[in-house]
Design a protein around this motif. Structure first.
Motif, short mmCIF file in Angstrom:
data_model
loop_
_atom_site.label_atom_id
_atom_site.label_comp_id
_atom_site.label_asym_id
_atom_site.label_seq_id
_atom_site.Cartn_x
_atom_site.Cartn_y
_atom_site.Cartn_z
N TYR A 112 95.35 44.73 40.24
CA TYR A 112 96.45 44.30 41.12
C TYR A 112 97.21 45.56 41.49
O TYR A 112 97.85 46.18 40.63
CB TYR A 112 97.35 43.30 40.41
CG TYR A 112 96.64 42.02 40.05
CD1 TYR A 112 96.68 40.92 40.91
CD2 TYR A 112 95.90 41.91 38.88
CE1 TYR A 112 96.01 39.74 40.60
CE2 TYR A 112 95.22 40.74 38.56
CZ TYR A 112 95.28 39.66 39.42
OH TYR A 112 94.61 38.51 39.11
N SER A 137 93.39 43.03 44.26
CA SER A 137 94.42 42.34 45.03
C SER A 137 95.48 43.36 45.44
O SER A 137 95.83 44.24 44.64
CB SER A 137 95.05 41.22 44.20
OG SER A 137 94.07 40.26 43.84
N HIS A 150 101.39 37.64 38.67
CA HIS A 150 100.11 37.74 37.97
C HIS A 150 100.25 38.26 36.54
O HIS A 150 99.24 38.45 35.86
CB HIS A 150 99.13 38.61 38.76
CG HIS A 150 98.82 38.08 40.12
ND1 HIS A 150 98.02 36.98 40.32
CD2 HIS A 150 99.24 38.47 41.35
CE1 HIS A 150 97.94 36.72 41.62
NE2 HIS A 150 98.67 37.61 42.26
#
Length: 219
Positions: A112, A137, A150
């Motif tokens: 991420y 992401s 997340h």
């Protein structure tokens, strides 16, 4: 992989393998890190005018007063993050051109990554899609906020130097998680590794480094 990604001459696979050999001589011992570094085309992450210098052990400008970290720094931070096992979810603060992201994505389950400068955020996505790396992401945001949706993360890697560790990032670490972060100002920066335990945090002071300053907001 097309010829641009493969590289020729000073951007060839042989040049990348020489870089990996140099990293080994500099003390990098994780074979998986060395293998990924030798396979990943660093030259696509810098301007074409600088591509012949892509595998030198130096930081290079990527615009917007930002740099791509020298290969040793990328390898060292990655090795430190992976020392106690493969992290599942990793938060990267400071996508930059996406090179460190590319290395991480080949060694962890999911990355991420957060970038505060919109043109860099967009360019990094293009580079990483060209490598067909899909376990990433992306978020255009102030890195100091992390990406709480997340959390918690097994690993956090920070590619800019704050004067102290942002509280929001500490809170987003999983118990047993590891953060690699440069701390300090100017030429007085130090790489630190933070462990989150059941009872709090432990900090390991590692070696001098030089990173761009950690800035708030987004552009």
């Amino acid at each position: 992989m097309n010829s641009t990604l493969l590289g020729i001459g000073m951007t060839s696979r042989r040049t990348r393998e020489r870089m990996a050999k140099r990293l080994l001589e500099q003390g990098i011992r994780n074979n998986k890190v060395l293998d990924v570094m030798s396979r990943t085309p660093r030259h696509i992450f810098v301007d074409e005018a600088l591509s012949s210098r892509a595998y030198e052990d130096t930081a290079l400008p990527i615009g917007f007063n930002q740099t791509i970290s020298q290969p040793y720094t990328v390898a060292k931070m990655t090795e430190l993050l992976l020392e106690f096992g493969r992290p599942g979810k990793v938060l990267e603060i400071g996508t930059g051109c996406g090179y460190q992201t590319a290395i991480l994505a080949q060694l962890v389950d999911h990355v991420y990554t957060v970038e505060r400068i919109l043109p860099l955020h967009k360019k990094a996505k293009d580079h990483l899609w060209s490598l067909r790396l899909k376990n990433i992401s992306y978020l255009h945001s102030d890195g100091g906020w992390g990406w709480p949706e997340h959390a918690p993360y097994d690993g956090i890697l920070v590619a800019a130097a704050p004067s102290e560790i942002p509280e929001m990032l500490l809170e987003q670490m999983a118990v047993g998680g590891v953060m690699i972060i440069p701390i300090g100002r100017g030429d007085r920066q130090e790489l630190q590794r933070v462990f989150r335990t059941e009872n709090g945090y432990e900090i390991e002071e590692l070696e001098p480094v030089t990173f761009v300053p950690f800035l708030a907001g987004r552009e």
